[in-house]
Scaffold this active site. Structure first.
Site, PDB file in Angstrom:
ATOM      1  N   CYS A  17       4.353  -1.446 -11.476  1.00 10.76           N
ATOM      2  CA  CYS A  17       4.803  -2.053 -12.791  1.00 10.76           C
ATOM      3  C   CYS A  17       5.592  -0.989 -13.477  1.00 10.76           C
ATOM      4  O   CYS A  17       5.575   0.153 -13.488  1.00 10.76           O
ATOM      5  CB  CYS A  17       3.603  -2.272 -13.798  1.00 10.76           C
ATOM      6  SG  CYS A  17       2.263  -3.487 -13.158  1.00 10.76           S
ATOM      7  N   ARG A  41       9.085  -0.616  -8.769  1.00  9.61           N
ATOM      8  CA  ARG A  41       7.682  -0.228  -8.935  1.00  9.61           C
ATOM      9  C   ARG A  41       6.801  -1.641  -9.040  1.00  9.61           C
ATOM     10  O   ARG A  41       5.809  -1.457  -9.503  1.00  9.61           O
ATOM     11  CB  ARG A  41       7.651   0.179 -10.345  1.00  9.61           C
ATOM     12  CG  ARG A  41       8.577   1.345 -10.711  1.00  9.61           C
ATOM     13  CD  ARG A  41       8.535   1.786 -12.196  1.00  9.61           C
ATOM     14  NE  ARG A  41       7.017   2.306 -12.549  1.00  9.61           N
ATOM     15  CZ  ARG A  41       6.946   3.490 -12.423  1.00  9.61           C
ATOM     16  NH1 ARG A  41       7.736   4.451 -11.899  1.00  9.61           N
ATOM     17  NH2 ARG A  41       5.752   3.929 -12.963  1.00  9.61           N
ATOM     18  N   TRP A  80       3.611  -5.400 -10.945  1.00 12.90           N
ATOM     19  CA  TRP A  80       2.782  -5.541  -9.453  1.00 12.90           C
ATOM     20  C   TRP A  80       1.379  -5.859  -9.808  1.00 12.90           C
ATOM     21  O   TRP A  80       0.927  -5.053 -10.554  1.00 12.90           O
ATOM     22  CB  TRP A  80       2.826  -3.872  -8.883  1.00 12.90           C
ATOM     23  CG  TRP A  80       2.250  -3.856  -7.505  1.00 12.90           C
ATOM     24  CD1 TRP A  80       2.901  -3.924  -6.188  1.00 12.90           C
ATOM     25  CD2 TRP A  80       0.859  -3.670  -7.043  1.00 12.90           C
ATOM     26  NE1 TRP A  80       1.815  -4.138  -5.349  1.00 12.90           N
ATOM     27  CE2 TRP A  80       0.693  -3.590  -5.676  1.00 12.90           C
ATOM     28  CE3 TRP A  80      -0.184  -2.964  -7.908  1.00 12.90           C
ATOM     29  CZ2 TRP A  80      -0.524  -3.199  -5.162  1.00 12.90           C
ATOM     30  CZ3 TRP A  80      -1.510  -2.823  -7.381  1.00 12.90           C
ATOM     31  CH2 TRP A  80      -1.487  -2.894  -5.917  1.00 12.90           C
ATOM     32  N   ASN A 107       1.815  -0.570 -17.828  1.00 15.22           N
ATOM     33  CA  ASN A 107       1.660  -0.033 -16.609  1.00 15.22           C
ATOM     34  C   ASN A 107       0.270   0.850 -16.369  1.00 15.22           C
ATOM     35  O   ASN A 107       0.467   1.879 -17.092  1.00 15.22           O
ATOM     36  CB  ASN A 107       2.951   0.853 -16.078  1.00 15.22           C
ATOM     37  CG  ASN A 107       2.656   1.641 -14.841  1.00 15.22           C
ATOM     38  OD1 ASN A 107       1.986   1.399 -14.149  1.00 15.22           O
ATOM     39  ND2 ASN A 107       3.134   2.931 -14.802  1.00 15.22           N
ATOM     40  N   GLY A 108      -0.407   0.307 -15.566  1.00 14.44           N
ATOM     41  CA  GLY A 108      -1.726   0.904 -15.344  1.00 14.44           C
ATOM     42  C   GLY A 108      -2.966   0.029 -15.258  1.00 14.44           C
ATOM     43  O   GLY A 108      -2.601  -1.230 -15.140  1.00 14.44           O
ATOM     44  N   GLU A 144       3.256   6.909  11.886  1.00 16.11           N
ATOM     45  CA  GLU A 144       4.397   6.681  10.942  1.00 16.11           C
ATOM     46  C   GLU A 144       5.304   5.358  11.412  1.00 16.11           C
ATOM     47  O   GLU A 144       5.389   4.423  10.658  1.00 16.11           O
ATOM     48  CB  GLU A 144       5.249   7.700  10.695  1.00 16.11           C
ATOM     49  CG  GLU A 144       6.714   7.398  10.048  1.00 16.11           C
ATOM     50  CD  GLU A 144       6.702   6.862   8.518  1.00 16.11           C
ATOM     51  OE1 GLU A 144       5.291   6.868   7.993  1.00 16.11           O
ATOM     52  OE2 GLU A 144       7.564   6.714   7.963  1.00 16.11           O
ATOM     53  N   LYS A 179       5.434   1.985   9.354  1.00 12.44           N
ATOM     54  CA  LYS A 179       6.841   1.047   8.992  1.00 12.44           C
ATOM     55  C   LYS A 179       6.886  -0.266   9.475  1.00 12.44           C
ATOM     56  O   LYS A 179       7.416  -1.216   8.934  1.00 12.44           O
ATOM     57  CB  LYS A 179       7.889   1.801   9.777  1.00 12.44           C
ATOM     58  CG  LYS A 179       8.407   3.338   9.085  1.00 12.44           C
ATOM     59  CD  LYS A 179       9.140   3.091   7.850  1.00 12.44           C
ATOM     60  CE  LYS A 179       8.214   3.085   6.589  1.00 12.44           C
ATOM     61  NZ  LYS A 179       7.750   4.483   6.220  1.00 12.44           N
ATOM     62  N   GLU A 235       4.459  -2.845   7.510  1.00 14.84           N
ATOM     63  CA  GLU A 235       4.908  -2.920   6.009  1.00 14.84           C
ATOM     64  C   GLU A 235       6.047  -3.723   5.895  1.00 14.84           C
ATOM     65  O   GLU A 235       5.706  -4.450   4.924  1.00 14.84           O
ATOM     66  CB  GLU A 235       4.867  -1.566   5.216  1.00 14.84           C
ATOM     67  CG  GLU A 235       6.148  -0.906   5.739  1.00 14.84           C
ATOM     68  CD  GLU A 235       5.961   0.451   4.682  1.00 14.84           C
ATOM     69  OE1 GLU A 235       6.575   1.694   5.189  1.00 14.84           O
ATOM     70  OE2 GLU A 235       5.500   0.533   3.684  1.00 14.84           O
ATOM     71  N   HIS A 282     -10.850   6.218  24.810  1.00  8.77           N
ATOM     72  CA  HIS A 282     -11.935   6.118  23.742  1.00  8.77           C
ATOM     73  C   HIS A 282     -12.044   4.999  23.008  1.00  8.77           C
ATOM     74  O   HIS A 282     -12.837   4.804  22.067  1.00  8.77           O
ATOM     75  CB  HIS A 282     -11.947   7.397  22.780  1.00  8.77           C
ATOM     76  CG  HIS A 282     -11.992   8.423  23.766  1.00  8.77           C
ATOM     77  ND1 HIS A 282     -13.056   9.083  24.639  1.00  8.77           N
ATOM     78  CD2 HIS A 282     -11.043   9.202  24.024  1.00  8.77           C
ATOM     79  CE1 HIS A 282     -12.798  10.260  24.768  1.00  8.77           C
ATOM     80  NE2 HIS A 282     -11.675  10.388  24.730  1.00  8.77           N
ATOM     81  N   LYS A 311       7.086   0.639  -4.772  1.00  2.00           N
ATOM     82  CA  LYS A 311       7.623   1.821  -3.963  1.00  2.00           C
ATOM     83  C   LYS A 311       6.789   3.130  -4.962  1.00  2.00           C
ATOM     84  O   LYS A 311       6.687   4.064  -4.397  1.00  2.00           O
ATOM     85  CB  LYS A 311       9.207   2.060  -4.503  1.00  2.00           C
ATOM     86  CG  LYS A 311       9.787   3.294  -4.143  1.00  2.00           C
ATOM     87  CD  LYS A 311      10.716   3.038  -2.958  1.00  2.00           C
ATOM     88  CE  LYS A 311      11.167   4.391  -2.197  1.00  2.00           C
ATOM     89  NZ  LYS A 311      10.875   4.306  -0.893  1.00  2.00           N
TER      90      LYS A 311
END
Ligand code: F6R
Length: 607
Positions: free
Chosen positions: A2, A27, A74, A98-99, A479, A483, A486, A502, A602
């Site tokens: 947000c 955001r 968000w 925001n929060g 990573e 990538k 997402e 395993h 982000k």
């Protein structure tokens, strides 16, 4: 998570609020909305989905007014629809937030009982209703906000607008970032200085517990106890110019292709190519006496920390623990006063990483922030900040920030080893030389992008993809998988190659592509054996290695991508690039929203 903006302007603020929201869209982009005062009354426009939907709405239903607040969401509480979009308002007050208000359920029950009527499913609306309740009881706006703040638990940055008061905005900060912008006869608030950069370069940042009363002429800040406080006014480094994609189709691709430049810029701050030595900025503690390092971060930044563990333990012979911030902050880790803790964060605002940093400060640890945003809360909170020179990263999937983080961490490992005497000067020179060659090697990889694009069309058909690597190749496998999932929404997992037998090998069949990160290092033969094992079970292997590594592989993979031959020390920085490109091209082949993938934001400013 947000973004909020607010402004007391001289002319119509709606277009400026939208411009601010555009710069905050990283955001969150589940919905967007603004509220202004028109003839003293609160008027709102809100739209589900990306900011462009709000812009379209404003074209058909413009909003006048010289004071207003705005929000890009968000979603946390309540699905992303118009009803749950901010600003939340009554006839007396409008709020952007925001929060997370953690005690919202209790407050909602109490306020409903007192006759307040709710219209959304959000936690935020309790803030508007609580202030409204106090206003209705006759309190002045300042007193109503002060009374409401005492009741809120959780994290918040709030912007508050009052009916009939076209000269007043109030904002408050607890846990979520909030900047105040100073204009000439105008005042602004925003989640960050980037949002306000086209309007003003003069910025101050609120501290936790602060709340501020803005009028056209200035601001009065109070701390948690209600005492007036001064917060330093500084000039932001953010430019008011909007960042474009250049010749690239997406920000992510542009940012991948910027890596030779930004990794070089980052190296230039630490590496002296003539003397082949590394110098970190002056630190307020002695690196040579560091006995243990704790690295804390989230997501991609955490994977950078995992690579650093291999580097620091090998070069400086110092024990390193790496933790996911959300786990670290609650698991009661054993740390000692004087130990070094490094916090890695592109944004410098990640809530869990910031909380972990504060936890370590409380215990007397020496702290370093490794961030990309110099003015961020994490940079300002730690004892020292090491800066990556990646420039603004707009694509939600982190790319250039990651390779720049690795670059700084490689230098930290060398500096630690030199400071404690365990790394000879000849080794420093050799490793520095290898680092100096990295930008050119990344350019070489980027020139071969077409090869990756062709493989990507095949991978785009897969339902599951595995990534394998050993040593520093293991975090790169993690990573790569992150990538891919997402931005392409394909299920992907990274494994240490040795772990394959395993359990994960059960997943292998001829539908599962396996991407293998395998530079010619001391572990090459081990990983190459694992490759034979998966090929024998029908896996379609994409083999990332150098010329020698490709030549030595016995059974040929589905696809081979050849990288420059380099010192294994710098290999993780280089091998990050093809896994980024692969994820990018798979996402493009699948037609997903590369720069703003679903459900993500982000900057993660809630835990
Ligand atoms: C993945 C990604 C995230 C971030 C994570 C931490 O591409 O970008 O996993 O790395 O949210 O963010 P920062 O580094 O800003 O603390």
């Amino acid at each position: 998570m947000c973004g909020i903006v607010g402004m007391i302007g001289k002319g119509a603020v709606a277009p400026l609020l939208v411009e601010g929201l555009r710069r905050l869209e990283y955001r969150g982009y589940d919905s967007a909305g603004i509220a202004t005062l028109v003839d003293g009354e609160i008027r709102r426009r809100r739209a589900e989905g990306k900011l462009v939907n709000l812009e379209r709405l404003l074209e058909s239903q413009p909003l006048s007014g010289t004071i207003g607040i705005g929000h890009t969401r968000w979603a946390t509480h309540g699905v992303p629809n118009e009803k749950n979009a901010h600003p939340h308002a009554t006839s007396r007050v409008a709020v952007v937030h925001n929060g997370i208000i953690e005690n919202y359920a209790e407050l909602k029950a109490e306020l409903t009982k007192a006759g307040q009527v709710f219209e959304s499913d959000t936690d935020t609306e309790v803030v508007a209703q609580l202030i409204d309740f106090h206003l209705a009881a006759g309190l002045a706006p300042e007193d109503a906000v002060a009374a409401a703040l005492k009741r809120l638990h959780g994290a918040f940055a709030l912007g508050i607008l009052f009916a009939g008061r076209d000269d007043l905005l109030i904002c408050a900060r607890e846990g979520s970032p909030l900047a105040i912008g100073y204009g000439a006869g105008e005042m602004f608030l925003g989640s960050d200085a980037l949002a306000l950069a086209p309007l003003t370069q003069k910025i101050s940042y609120l501290e936790d517990g602060d709340w501020a009363v803005l009028t056209a002429d200035g601001v009065q800040v109070r701390d948690r106890a209600g005492n007036p406080v001064e917060r330093q006014v500084r000039l932001t480094q953010f430019s008011g110019a909007m960042i474009g994609k250049g010749e690239h189709r997406h920000f992510m691709l542009k940012e991948i292709f910027e890596q030779p430049q930004v990794v070089g810029d980052t190296l230039n701050t630490m590496l002296n190519p003539a003397s082949r030595t590394i110098t970190l900025m002056d630190l307020p503690f002695d690196l040579g006496s560091v006995n243990r390092v704790t690295i804390v971060a989230c997501g991609t930044s955490y994977y950078a920390g995992l690579v650093a563990k291999y580097w620091i333990e090998r070069l400086a012979k110092v024990a390193v623990e790496v933790d996911i911030a959300s786990e670290f902050r609650y698991r009661q880790p054993v740390v000692a006063k004087g130990d070094l803790a490094i916090f890695i964060s592109q944004s410098g605002e990640t809530a869990d990483t910031l909380a972990a940093l504060r936890w370590c400060l409380d215990r007397g640890m020496n702290t370093i922030a490794l961030v990309n945003v110099a003015e961020s809360t994490i940079a300002r909170t730690a004892h020292a900040a090491l800066l990556t020179q990646a420039g603004p990263e707009i694509g939600v999937a982190s790319t250039k920030a990651f390779t720049c983080q690795l670059t700084v961490l490689a230098c930290v490992a060398i500096a630690l080893g030199r400071a404690n005497g365990r790394l000879p000067a000849t080794e420093e020179a050799r490793l520095s030389q290898a680092l100096a060659e990295v930008p050119a090697c990344i350019s070489e990889i980027l020139r071969a992008d077409d090869g990756i694009r062709r493989v990507a069309e095949d991978i785009a058909q897969a339902r599951d993809v595995l990534y394998l690597g050993r040593g520093t190749g293991y975090p790169i496998a993690l990573e790569g998988a992150l990538k891919l999932k997402e931005i392409s929404y394909i299920h992907a997992e990274g494994y240490a190659s040795g772990e394959l037998k395993h359990g994960p090998i059960a997943l292998i069949d001829d539908h599962v592509p396996v991407i293998v990160v395998c530079p010619s290092d001391e572990l090459y033969d081990k990983t190459a054996s694992n490759v034979q094992e998966v090929i024998a079970r029908g896996a379609r292997v994409v083999f990332l290695s150098d010329k020698e590594g490709q030549a030595r592989l016995v059974n040929k993979p589905l696809a081979a991508f050849t990288l420059p031959s380099v010192d294994p020390f710098v290999a993780p920085i280089l091998y990050a690039v093809p896994v980024q490109l692969l994820a990018y091209h798979v996402a493009v082949a699948k037609g997903t929203d590369v720069d703003q993938p679903r459900n993500l934001a982000k900057s993660v400013t809630v835990e």
